[in-house]
Design an enzyme around this catalytic site. Structure first.
Site, short mmCIF file in Angstrom:
data_model
loop_
_atom_site.label_atom_id
_atom_site.label_comp_id
_atom_site.label_asym_id
_atom_site.label_seq_id
_atom_site.Cartn_x
_atom_site.Cartn_y
_atom_site.Cartn_z
CE LYS A 27 -3.64 -2.48 2.26
NZ LYS A 27 -4.46 -3.08 3.37
CD GLN A 71 -3.02 -4.62 6.52
OE1 GLN A 71 -3.00 -3.77 5.89
NE2 GLN A 71 -3.77 -5.68 6.33
CG ASP A 131 -9.68 -0.65 4.70
OD1 ASP A 131 -9.33 -0.61 3.52
OD2 ASP A 131 -9.44 -1.19 5.66
#
Ligand code: NAP
Length: 287
Positions: free
Chosen positions: A52, A96, A119
């Site tokens: 990412k 995460q 997200d």
């Protein structure tokens, strides 16, 4: 059969994002910024977060990474989130998952400002999506939607089956398909006669994580398959239906399918980058 090439589409989308970020840079504007938080050293999580970060940099966006020790307390993590929520230069925040067991994941996620939820999984954002007025969409479901749209797969009036009902993939995907006027059947591990239900569908989205869950003959001729799963079999990465061994049969039967690998997977990260840019734009226009 048309190959729904998520890898190629992800590259195109990332190229468009990079061009937009470059225009901001040339105009001496503030750049979109993602904050990544990783707690602990799980090797899969480390590699996801690194990827990412690498994608952010490749697209010219800013990225700040917090790699915190496994024993980080929930309080310390919440304090960092508060700082990031208050930092007007940070557009997106991603924690995460999974977090270590001593940390309450739900509590942490709900403490991310929903306007910085990269997200798209914050309960406010899921609620707004359900209301048909999304602020930001979850990455994998939005990736699926982008694939269907860019390859002109009709959804309106089509019978769609979604196998899986997780918050990450199945549940939001079913909502998005329904909002695009598909007639959606949502299946899960308690569903009876799964194959029979799938045989009647124009679009089948599988996100169960069970290799060989369905056979090519469980899809009707001319159906569209979006295989989200990332499983492993003797030949490497495979989906719930799509694999090196089923691909030739699927090619004969289906109108279109996402391959595994190279289908939905690459779109998920492209959609994360897309979300950071969308959050940046909303952030700038609200100033
Ligand atoms: P998950 O939370 O484990 O959910 C799996 C879902 O599949 C559940 O709803 C479960 O039903 C259902 N299911 C399991 N076995 C089934 C069966 N035999 N028949 C029918 N339904 C069954 O997994 P997830 O996070 O949604 O991920 C699903 C898959 O997608 C995994 O392979 C994951 O690696 C992959 N994935 C890929 C991407 C990508 O970018 N390509 C992104 C995220 C996830 P119950 O609800 O009844 O338990």
């Amino acid at each position: 059969m048309q190959l729904l090439d998520g890898k190629k589409l992800a590259q195109e989308i990332k190229k468009e994002i990079a061009a937009e970020v470059n225009r901001l840079r040339q105009a001496n504007q503030r750049l979109p910024k993602l904050a990544l938080i990783l707690v602990g050293n799980r090797s899969d999580s480390v590699s996801y977060v690194n990827s990412k970060e690498k994608n952010c940099h490749a697209l010219g966006m800013e990225c700040i990474k917090y790699h915190l020790p496994e024993e980080t307390t929930q309080e310390a993590l919440l304090q960092i989130l508060q700082q990031l929520n208050d930092d007007s230069n940070v557009d997106g925040i991603l924690v995460q998952l999974p977090l270590p067991a001593h940390i309450d994941t739900g509590r942490v996620l709900e403490n991310i400002d929903y306007q910085k939820d990269a997200d798209g999984l914050h309960h406010v954002n899921l609620g707004l999506m359900l209301m048909g007025d999304p602020y930001v969409l979850p990455c994998t479901p939005n990736g699926i939607l982008h694939i269907l749209k860019r390859y002109n797969i009709p959804m309106d009036g089509q019978k769609a089956v979604v196998v899986g009902r997780s918050i990450l993939v199945g549940a939001p995907t079913a909502i998005l398909l329904q909002q695009h006027h598909a007639t959606v059947t949502q299946c899960h591990s308690h569903t009876r006669n799964l194959a029979e239900i799938c045989r009647d569908a124009d679009i089948v989205v599988t996100a169960a994580g069970v290799p060989g869950l369905l056979r090519p003959e469980d899809l009707k001729d001319g159906a569209v398959l979006v295989d989200v799963a990332m499983n492993h079999d003797d030949n490497g990465l495979c989906g719930d239906i799509y694999s090196k061994s089923t691909a030739p049969v699927l090619e004969q039967r289906l109108a279109a399918a996402t391959p595994v690998p190279g289908g939905v997977g690459p779109m998920t990260i492209a959609m994360l980058m897309y979300n950071v840019l969308q959050l940046y734009k909303k952030h700038e226009t609200s100033k």
